[in-house]
Design a protein around this motif. Structure first.
Motif, PDB file in Angstrom:
ATOM      1  N   GLY B   3       0.836  -1.169  -0.080  1.00 12.77           N
ATOM      2  CA  GLY B   3       0.174  -0.016   0.167  1.00 12.77           C
ATOM      3  C   GLY B   3       0.747   1.317  -0.010  1.00 12.77           C
ATOM      4  N   ILE B   4       0.311   2.384   0.229  1.00 11.28           N
ATOM      5  CA  ILE B   4       0.810   3.654   0.290  1.00 11.28           C
ATOM      6  C   ILE B   4       0.735   4.080   1.628  1.00 11.28           C
ATOM      7  CG2 ILE B   4       0.931   6.169  -0.671  1.00 11.28           C
ATOM      8  CD1 ILE B   4       0.031   5.181  -3.389  1.00 11.28           C
ATOM      9  N   THR B   5       1.752   4.677   2.254  1.00 12.19           N
ATOM     10  CA  THR B   5       1.619   5.408   3.711  1.00 12.19           C
ATOM     11  C   THR B   5       1.987   6.887   3.400  1.00 12.19           C
ATOM     12  OG1 THR B   5       2.199   3.036   4.719  1.00 12.19           O
ATOM     13  CG2 THR B   5       2.515   5.346   5.834  1.00 12.19           C
ATOM     14  N   GLN B   6       1.108   7.643   3.983  1.00 14.17           N
ATOM     15  CA  GLN B   6       1.375   8.862   3.935  1.00 14.17           C
ATOM     16  C   GLN B   6       1.506   9.511   5.356  1.00 14.17           C
ATOM     17  OE1 GLN B   6      -1.747  10.290   0.590  1.00 14.17           O
ATOM     18  NE2 GLN B   6      -0.553  11.766   1.415  1.00 14.17           N
ATOM     19  N   SER B   7       2.280  10.518   5.779  1.00 12.44           N
ATOM     20  CA  SER B   7       2.771  10.823   7.112  1.00 12.44           C
ATOM     21  C   SER B   7       3.185  12.212   7.125  1.00 12.44           C
ATOM     22  CB  SER B   7       3.547   9.843   7.833  1.00 12.44           C
ATOM     23  OG  SER B   7       4.934  10.025   7.227  1.00 12.44           O
ATOM     24  N   PRO B   8       2.705  12.938   8.212  1.00  8.51           N
ATOM     25  CA  PRO B   8       1.990  12.758   9.223  1.00  8.51           C
ATOM     26  C   PRO B   8       0.314  12.725   8.564  1.00  8.51           C
ATOM     27  CG  PRO B   8       2.547  14.842   9.494  1.00  8.51           C
ATOM     28  CD  PRO B   8       3.167  14.291   8.264  1.00  8.51           C
ATOM     29  N   LYS B   9      -0.575  12.260   9.421  1.00  9.50           N
ATOM     30  CA  LYS B   9      -1.887  12.354   9.090  1.00  9.50           C
ATOM     31  C   LYS B   9      -2.455  13.923   9.146  1.00  9.50           C
ATOM     32  CE  LYS B   9      -6.372  10.364   9.516  1.00  9.50           C
ATOM     33  NZ  LYS B   9      -6.435   9.568   7.894  1.00  9.50           N
ATOM     34  N   VAL B  19       7.583  22.831   5.000  1.00 10.91           N
ATOM     35  CA  VAL B  19       7.115  21.731   5.653  1.00 10.91           C
ATOM     36  C   VAL B  19       7.156  20.342   4.483  1.00 10.91           C
ATOM     37  CG1 VAL B  19       5.627  22.440   7.649  1.00 10.91           C
ATOM     38  CG2 VAL B  19       4.564  21.916   5.197  1.00 10.91           C
ATOM     39  N   THR B  20       7.581  19.252   4.814  1.00 11.56           N
ATOM     40  CA  THR B  20       7.745  18.245   3.662  1.00 11.56           C
ATOM     41  C   THR B  20       6.626  17.260   4.334  1.00 11.56           C
ATOM     42  OG1 THR B  20      10.064  18.577   3.415  1.00 11.56           O
ATOM     43  CG2 THR B  20       9.047  16.260   3.018  1.00 11.56           C
ATOM     44  N   LEU B  21       5.978  16.532   3.594  1.00 11.65           N
ATOM     45  CA  LEU B  21       4.827  15.507   3.677  1.00 11.65           C
ATOM     46  C   LEU B  21       5.583  14.264   2.799  1.00 11.65           C
ATOM     47  CD1 LEU B  21       3.209  18.078   3.546  1.00 11.65           C
ATOM     48  CD2 LEU B  21       1.401  17.045   2.464  1.00 11.65           C
ATOM     49  N   SER B  22       5.445  13.203   3.824  1.00 12.25           N
ATOM     50  CA  SER B  22       5.951  11.858   3.157  1.00 12.25           C
ATOM     51  C   SER B  22       5.154  11.008   2.518  1.00 12.25           C
ATOM     52  CB  SER B  22       6.559  11.182   4.647  1.00 12.25           C
ATOM     53  OG  SER B  22       6.688   9.988   4.107  1.00 12.25           O
ATOM     54  N   CYS B  23       5.511  10.285   1.522  1.00  9.47           N
ATOM     55  CA  CYS B  23       4.747   9.376   0.783  1.00  9.47           C
ATOM     56  C   CYS B  23       5.848   8.141   0.568  1.00  9.47           C
ATOM     57  CB  CYS B  23       4.225   9.835  -0.374  1.00  9.47           C
ATOM     58  SG  CYS B  23       3.204   8.653  -1.271  1.00  9.47           S
ATOM     59  N   ASN B 101      -5.255   0.880 -17.539  1.00  2.38           N
ATOM     60  CA  ASN B 101      -6.244  -0.047 -17.276  1.00  2.38           C
ATOM     61  C   ASN B 101      -6.109  -0.370 -15.564  1.00  2.38           C
ATOM     62  OD1 ASN B 101      -6.834  -0.610 -19.836  1.00  2.38           O
ATOM     63  ND2 ASN B 101      -5.780  -2.643 -19.940  1.00  2.38           N
ATOM     64  N   TYR B 102      -4.966  -0.104 -15.033  1.00  5.14           N
ATOM     65  CA  TYR B 102      -4.766  -0.474 -13.617  1.00  5.14           C
ATOM     66  C   TYR B 102      -5.718   0.642 -12.865  1.00  5.14           C
ATOM     67  CZ  TYR B 102      -2.337  -2.217  -9.802  1.00  5.14           C
ATOM     68  OH  TYR B 102      -1.771  -2.675  -8.513  1.00  5.14           O
ATOM     69  N   GLY B 103      -5.386   1.817 -13.083  1.00  2.00           N
ATOM     70  CA  GLY B 103      -6.021   2.919 -12.087  1.00  2.00           C
ATOM     71  C   GLY B 103      -4.875   3.139 -11.071  1.00  2.00           C
ATOM     72  N   TYR B 104      -5.198   4.067  -9.830  1.00  2.00           N
ATOM     73  CA  TYR B 104      -4.410   4.658  -9.070  1.00  2.00           C
ATOM     74  C   TYR B 104      -4.576   3.892  -7.743  1.00  2.00           C
ATOM     75  CZ  TYR B 104      -3.042   8.654 -11.693  1.00  2.00           C
ATOM     76  OH  TYR B 104      -2.460   9.655 -12.634  1.00  2.00           O
ATOM     77  N   THR B 105      -3.455   3.716  -6.915  1.00  3.27           N
ATOM     78  CA  THR B 105      -3.753   3.396  -5.413  1.00  3.27           C
ATOM     79  C   THR B 105      -3.398   4.736  -4.825  1.00  3.27           C
ATOM     80  OG1 THR B 105      -3.224   1.071  -5.765  1.00  3.27           O
ATOM     81  CG2 THR B 105      -2.882   2.032  -3.538  1.00  3.27           C
ATOM     82  N   PHE B 106      -4.346   5.061  -3.901  1.00  2.00           N
ATOM     83  CA  PHE B 106      -4.081   6.277  -3.016  1.00  2.00           C
ATOM     84  C   PHE B 106      -3.696   6.029  -1.707  1.00  2.00           C
ATOM     85  CE2 PHE B 106      -5.505   9.936  -5.601  1.00  2.00           C
ATOM     86  CZ  PHE B 106      -6.154   9.332  -6.568  1.00  2.00           C
ATOM     87  N   GLY B 107      -2.988   7.007  -1.152  1.00  4.74           N
ATOM     88  CA  GLY B 107      -2.676   6.928   0.505  1.00  4.74           C
ATOM     89  C   GLY B 107      -3.841   7.509   0.915  1.00  4.74           C
ATOM     90  N   SER B 108      -3.756   7.529   2.412  1.00  7.87           N
ATOM     91  CA  SER B 108      -4.979   8.082   3.370  1.00  7.87           C
ATOM     92  C   SER B 108      -4.929   9.581   3.464  1.00  7.87           C
ATOM     93  CB  SER B 108      -5.185   7.252   4.394  1.00  7.87           C
ATOM     94  OG  SER B 108      -3.806   7.579   5.180  1.00  7.87           O
ATOM     95  N   GLY B 109      -3.954  10.510   2.832  1.00 10.71           N
ATOM     96  CA  GLY B 109      -3.861  11.766   2.962  1.00 10.71           C
ATOM     97  C   GLY B 109      -3.022  12.278   4.118  1.00 10.71           C
TER      98      GLY B 109
END
Lengths: 116, 115
Positions: B3-9, B19-23, B101-109
């Protein structure tokens, strides 16, 4: 350029009502079409997809049929539940001479609220 | 599970700060994307990367920067030049060359707020 147009929201329904969210697109060639769902405070999840004309995507009771003649991909569900309350996004993936592009084009989203 | 992990929430930024957002993703996807989401405006593409050490500007790149030093990671920096950074930021990934055909997988933001 390529674009996706969704019906304006918000949409409010009672539980067990029928749902239709309209989506039309403008694109050259043969794009792939998607519906994504976003629950409050979360990211988007792929709900269903169709990759060629007349294909029907389905998942969790939702359906959408790829209609090339009307350039549409309307989302339908026969009986909605409170848990279906979310924002729904229609999207397309344009085709190219290289066989495909991964850069999705999204509609603006339609917020659905289902009341008990 | 992959999966994809985004931090922080949730992230709070003072005026003038970067500021830096992690993915981070463990799906072995080559292509990664950053979107900004504002109420009633849908998703707007900030930057995307199809391969390591390469990235392109999206529709609203001004005030943002990215790097892609590893396949798994695509951090987004919101700089002080971004005048209205308060928004919900979404990271996504996909397999390139799949014909769409595959589409995207998203993180939780990540929800960024300027204080």
């Amino acid at each position: 350029g390529d674009s996706v147009t969704q019906m304006e929201g918000p949409v409010t329904l009672s539980e067990e009502a029928c749902l239709t969210i309209n989506c039309t697109y403008t694109a050259t060639g043969y794009p792939s079409l998607f519906w994504y769902v976003q629950y409050p405070g979360e990211g988007l999840q792929l709900l269903l997809k169709a990759t060629k004309a007349d294909d029907k995507g389905s998942n969790k009771g939702f359906e959408a049929t790829y209609r090339k003649e009307t350039t549409s991909f309307h989302l339908e569900k026969g009986s909605v539940q409170v848990s279906d309350s979310a924002v729904y996004f229609c999207a397309l993936s344009p085709t190219s001479s290289q066989g495909g592009s991964e850069k999705l084009v999204f509609g603006k989203g339609t917020k659905l609220t289902v009341n008990p | 599970d992959g999966g994809i992990t985004q931090s922080p929430k949730y992230l709070f930024r003072k005026e003038g700060q970067n500021v830096t957002l992690s993915c981070e993703q463990n799906l072995n996807h080559d292509a990664m994307y950053w979107y900004r989401q504002d109420p009633g405006q849908g998703l707007r593409l900030i930057y995307y990367s199809q391969i390591v050490n390469d990235f392109q500007k999206g529709d609203i790149a001004e005030g943002y920067s990215v790097s892609r030093e590893k396949k798994e990671s695509f951090p987004l920096t919101v700089t002080s030049a971004q005048k209205n950074p308060t928004a919900f930021y979404l990271c996504a990934s996909t397999l390139p060359g799949t014909g769409g055909n595959y589409g995207y997988t998203f993180g939780s933001g990540t929800r960024l707020t300027v204080v």
